[in-house]
Scaffold this active site. Structure first.
Site, PDB file in Angstrom:
ATOM      1  N   GLU A 191       0.849  -1.201   0.000  1.00 51.27           N
ATOM      2  CA  GLU A 191       0.000   0.000   0.000  1.00 51.27           C
ATOM      3  C   GLU A 191       0.880   1.245   0.000  1.00 51.27           C
ATOM      4  O   GLU A 191       2.084   1.186   0.242  1.00 51.27           O
ATOM      5  CB  GLU A 191      -0.899   0.046   1.248  1.00 51.27           C
ATOM      6  CG  GLU A 191      -2.101  -0.883   1.221  1.00 51.27           C
ATOM      7  CD  GLU A 191      -3.252  -0.351   0.380  1.00 51.27           C
ATOM      8  OE1 GLU A 191      -3.085   0.702  -0.291  1.00 51.27           O
ATOM      9  OE2 GLU A 191      -4.320  -0.986   0.373  1.00 51.27           O
ATOM     10  N   ASN A 221     -10.888   4.238   2.319  1.00 47.58           N
ATOM     11  CA  ASN A 221      -9.986   4.064   1.180  1.00 47.58           C
ATOM     12  C   ASN A 221     -10.141   5.190   0.169  1.00 47.58           C
ATOM     13  O   ASN A 221     -11.084   5.982   0.239  1.00 47.58           O
ATOM     14  CB  ASN A 221     -10.252   2.726   0.482  1.00 47.58           C
ATOM     15  CG  ASN A 221      -9.178   1.694   0.759  1.00 47.58           C
ATOM     16  OD1 ASN A 221      -8.004   2.028   0.836  1.00 47.58           O
ATOM     17  ND2 ASN A 221      -9.568   0.441   0.902  1.00 47.58           N
ATOM     18  N   ASP A 228      -9.695   1.099  -4.340  1.00 48.77           N
ATOM     19  CA  ASP A 228      -8.700   1.046  -3.271  1.00 48.77           C
ATOM     20  C   ASP A 228      -7.921   2.365  -3.308  1.00 48.77           C
ATOM     21  O   ASP A 228      -8.498   3.419  -3.541  1.00 48.77           O
ATOM     22  CB  ASP A 228      -7.800  -0.179  -3.444  1.00 48.77           C
ATOM     23  CG  ASP A 228      -7.246  -0.684  -2.114  1.00 48.77           C
ATOM     24  OD1 ASP A 228      -6.888   0.153  -1.270  1.00 48.77           O
ATOM     25  OD2 ASP A 228      -7.153  -1.909  -1.916  1.00 48.77           O
TER      26      ASP A 228
END
Length: 295
Positions: A21, A151, A201
Site C-alpha cells: 500500500e 480508502n 482502493d
C-alpha cells in the site's frame, strides 16, 4: 472512452507483499517508499534496486513524510512518529481508544501539512470507521464517520475537492474542501461500485484534475474525470492492485502496489507477480508533488 496505447509496465520490485500500500515518492530524496500493511513494514526502494525495511510494531495503513525528517504513520494503535535514522517508533496518539480493534488505514497530507487518515473495523461489514485529521500541533479531530473500510483518499490539485471512499461500502464520495480552514463539507457520491467486479482502493490525482485509483479485484487502474465518469482503464498482470501514485523525477511514472493475501493457492500460482511493486511508463500525464506533514 478513447482508445489509448497501453503503457509500459515495469516490475520494480518482485517482493510478494502481503498487502502492499501507499507508494509515496519523496520529492527531495527522489526515492520511493511504500508499506506492506501486514508484514508490517515501511519500505524504501534504494538506487541499486534493493529494499530497506523498517519493521512496525503493528499493522501500518499509510504514512506521510515530515518536513523535519522521518514520517508519521497510521498504525493499528494510532498515529506514530517513525525515525528513519534509528528506526524508533514513537506513539503520537490513538484517535479511537474506545475501539481497540480498529486500525488506521488509508491517508495522506493536504497542502497545508495536515494528515488525513481513515480508520476501519477488522471485519468487512461494520461501518465503525471514521475519518480523522491530524494537525501539525499533533491535535486530532474526527471529521466524518460511518465507514467500513476507509480508502481512496486524494486531494484535487486545485485544493477544492477531497475524494474519500468506503471500498466495502461500495461508494466513493466527493467533499468540498477548504484548504485554509482544513474543513470538508457537502458530502455527495462521486462514484458507486455496486454491482461492479471491482472496488476502489488507494488513489491519487494527476495534474489535470483526474482521479486515478486501483480497481481491486479486477486487475486494473482506472482514471476518472472530475464528474466521476470512467475515462481510461489500464490492465495489469495482477488481479488485486491496492494503490497507485505518481513518482519519478518528473512525476510521470505511476507506481502501483499489490498484494498476495487476497489469493488462494491456485490463484497465487497463476499470478507470480502478485504482491509486486509495478511502475507504469508512458501514460502521457503527470502527478503533483506529495505534500509534507508540517508537524
Amino acid at each position: 472512452m478513447p482508445k489509448l496505447p497501453q503503457p509500459e509496465i515495469e516490475v520494480v520490485h518482485e517482493g510478494a507483499d502481503i498487502v502492499g500500500e501507499s507508494p509515496m515518492w519523496h520529492p527531495a530524496e527522489r526515492r520511493l517508499y511504500w508499506v506492506d500493511t501486514r508484514y508490517p513494514a515501511l519500505q524504501r526502494l534504494e538506487a541499486d534496486g534493493t529494499v530497506r525495511r523498517w519493521t512496525m510494531p503493528n499493522n501500518i495503513g499509510s504514512f506521510v513524510f515530515r518536513r523535519g525528517g522521518g514520517v508519521v504513520a497510521g498504525l493499528k494503535q494510532g498515529f506514530a512518529a517513525v525515525d528513519l535514522e534509528t528506526g524508533a517508533v514513537t506513539p503520537v496518539l490513538d484517535p479511537e481508544p474506545d475501539k481497540p480493534e480498529n486500525r488506521l488505514n488509508d491517508g495522506r497530507c493536504d497542502r497545508r501539512g495536515r494528515y488525513w487518515c481513515g480508520s476501519r473495523d477488522p471485519g468487512d461489514e461494520n461501518p465503525g470507521g471514521s475519518l480523522f485529521r491530524l494537525s501539525p500541533d499533533m491535535t486530532c479531530e474526527r471529521m466524518d464517520t460511518g465507514f467500513i473500510v476507509s480508502n481512496g483518499m486524494a486531494f484535487s490539485p486545485d485544493d477544492r475537492t477531497m475524494i474519500f471512499g468506503d471500498s466495502r461500502g461500495e461508494t466513493v464520495w466527493r467533499y468540498d474542501f477548504d484548504i485554509e480552514s482544513g474543513r470538508i463539507a457537502d458530502r455527495r457520491v462521486f462514484l458507486s461500485t455496486a454491482g461492479l467486479p471491482w472496488r476502489v482502493d488507494g488513489a491519487t490525482f494527476d495534474a489535470e484534475g483526474y482521479y486515478w485509483c486501483a480497481l481491486i479485484g479486477d486487475g486494473a487502474i482506472g482514471r476518472f474525470d472530475p464528474e466521476g465518469r470512467l475515462d481510461r482503464i489500464v490492465r495489469l498482470p495482477v488481479s488485486h492492485p491496492t494503490m497507485c501514485n505518481f513518482g519519478g523525477p518528473d512525476l510521470d511514472v505511476l507506481y502501483v502496489t499489490s498484494g498476495t493475501v487476497f489469493l488462494g493457492e491456485a490463484e497465487r500460482a497463476r499470478q507470480p507477480l502478485a504482491g509486486a511493486l509495478l511502475a507504469l511508463h508512458g501514460l502521457g500525464v503527470r502527478g503533483v508533488p506529495e505534500p509534507l506533514f508540517e508537524g
